[in-house]
Write a protein that holds these residues in place. Structure first.
Motif, mmCIF file in Angstrom:
data_model
loop_
_atom_site.group_PDB
_atom_site.id
_atom_site.type_symbol
_atom_site.label_atom_id
_atom_site.label_comp_id
_atom_site.label_asym_id
_atom_site.label_seq_id
_atom_site.Cartn_x
_atom_site.Cartn_y
_atom_site.Cartn_z
ATOM 1 N N SER A 66 -7.192 -23.761 -6.906
ATOM 2 C CA SER A 66 -8.643 -23.533 -6.830
ATOM 3 C C SER A 66 -9.014 -22.179 -7.401
ATOM 4 N N ASN A 114 -8.839 -22.575 -11.163
ATOM 5 C CA ASN A 114 -9.986 -23.326 -11.683
ATOM 6 C C ASN A 114 -11.274 -22.515 -11.590
ATOM 7 N N ASP A 115 -11.389 -21.720 -10.525
ATOM 8 C CA ASP A 115 -12.586 -20.890 -10.365
ATOM 9 C C ASP A 115 -12.683 -19.862 -11.486
ATOM 10 N N ARG A 166 -15.643 -19.673 -14.428
ATOM 11 C CA ARG A 166 -16.512 -18.501 -14.563
ATOM 12 C C ARG A 166 -16.641 -18.059 -16.013
ATOM 13 N N ARG A 216 -19.307 -13.160 -2.626
ATOM 14 C CA ARG A 216 -18.797 -14.529 -2.794
ATOM 15 C C ARG A 216 -18.709 -15.241 -1.449
ATOM 16 N N ASP A 219 -22.625 -22.781 -1.583
ATOM 17 C CA ASP A 219 -22.194 -23.225 -2.912
ATOM 18 C C ASP A 219 -21.244 -24.419 -2.845
ATOM 19 N N ASN A 220 -20.480 -24.519 -1.756
ATOM 20 C CA ASN A 220 -19.496 -25.596 -1.629
ATOM 21 C C ASN A 220 -19.932 -26.652 -0.619
ATOM 22 N N VAL A 231 -9.783 -18.775 -1.178
ATOM 23 C CA VAL A 231 -10.010 -18.994 -2.609
ATOM 24 C C VAL A 231 -10.878 -17.874 -3.175
ATOM 25 N N ALA A 232 -11.947 -17.521 -2.434
ATOM 26 C CA ALA A 232 -12.822 -16.434 -2.872
ATOM 27 C C ALA A 232 -12.066 -15.110 -2.948
ATOM 28 N N SER A 263 -9.598 -15.062 -6.003
ATOM 29 C CA SER A 263 -10.297 -14.823 -7.263
ATOM 30 C C SER A 263 -10.704 -13.361 -7.396
#
Length: 264
Positions: free
Chosen positions: A18, A21-22, A26, A89, A96-97, A114-115, A118
């Motif tokens: 994830s 992919n994030d 972006r 985030r 957002d999710n 995940v945040a 990233s």
């Protein structure tokens, strides 16, 4: 908390994929791609350096490097950029999710990680660029740099804890996101990043001392600018407070998760 860590470990591959992919999403149509994660904070540093270096340059005692103020700025911005990205985030993470939380079964507690993942990748790239610039201007790293992982851990715990609390509240009261945009701007200016705290009048010292980010930013500056061990006593208190805030954030998230799904 044990169940949370166990779930995160079981879904570690989901978290890493994830994060990947994030990052791809972006910068999907950007020619410079991940370089923007470095260029944006460096551009901000360059602007402040050009505007304020002559005013602030003489206010750094014990530093003989002619680029001392720029080094001071970059040290503080490295901490602030990580804090701001994790909190912002996390603030909109659940909104957002929302569709993902309603349609797919998975441990929702993995979303904050995940945040954070990233944000850490972005911060690591900025850190590498910072060290490269330090080397160019004649300011090589010292062994004090070994304190940086600990400082990063404390900063991430504080940022994620605050972000989770705000993120949960933001699901039910969307004004929180708008208000925090202004709060973060004010917070930046009451944190000694662009200026040195010793230039402020006495009354402002109390405001600075009540700012938890002051102690983390100062620790980054001690390590990166002065090459010395940070002040461990306030850092220890900051670590304890950050863990309490982080625990509070996850408890709020866990208890509010069913209602959040309905609201989203």
């Amino acid at each position: 908390m044990g169940d949370l860590l166990s779930a995160v470990w079981r879904y570690r591959h989901f978290i890493t994929s994830s994060v990947r992919n994030d990052l791809k999403a972006r910068f999907a149509r950007s020619r410079l791609g991940a370089a923007w994660m470095i260029l944006q904070p460096l551009a901000q540093v360059a602007i402040y350096s050009v505007v304020l270096s002559r005013v602030m340059g003489a206010k750094l005692p014990g530093i003989t490097n002619e680029y001392a103020y720029s080094i001071y700025l970059m040290s503080g911005m490295l901490a602030w950029s990580l804090f701001l990205e994790v909190v912002t985030r996390s603030l909109t993470l659940f909104v957002d999710n929302g569709n993902l939380m309603k349609k797919i079964f998975f441990p929702r507690a993995t979303l904050p990680f995940v945040a954070v993942g990233s944000a850490l990748v972005s911060n690591m790239l900025l850190f590498v660029a910072t060290l490269a610039i330090f080397a160019i201007v004649g300011h090589p790293p010292t062994l004090a740099l070994l304190w940086l992982p600990l400082l990063t851990a404390v900063l991430v715990a504080f940022s994620l804890g605050l972000g989770l609390v705000l993120g949960v509240v933001n699901v039910f009261v969307r004004d929180v996101g708008q208000v925090m945009t202004v709060v973060f701007q004010l917070w930046f200016w009451i944190t000694p990043i662009v200026y040195m705290p010793n230039i402020l009048p006495g009354g402002f010292a109390r405001v600075i001392a009540a700012n938890p980010m002051y102690y983390v930013v100062k620790a980054y500056q001690d390590v990166l600018l002065n090459g010395r061990t940070p002040d461990l006593v306030p850092l220890a208190w900051m670590a304890v407070g950050s863990l309490v805030l982080l625990g509070m954030g996850f408890v709020m998230f866990r208890r509010a998760a069913p209602e959040m799904v309905d609201v989203l």
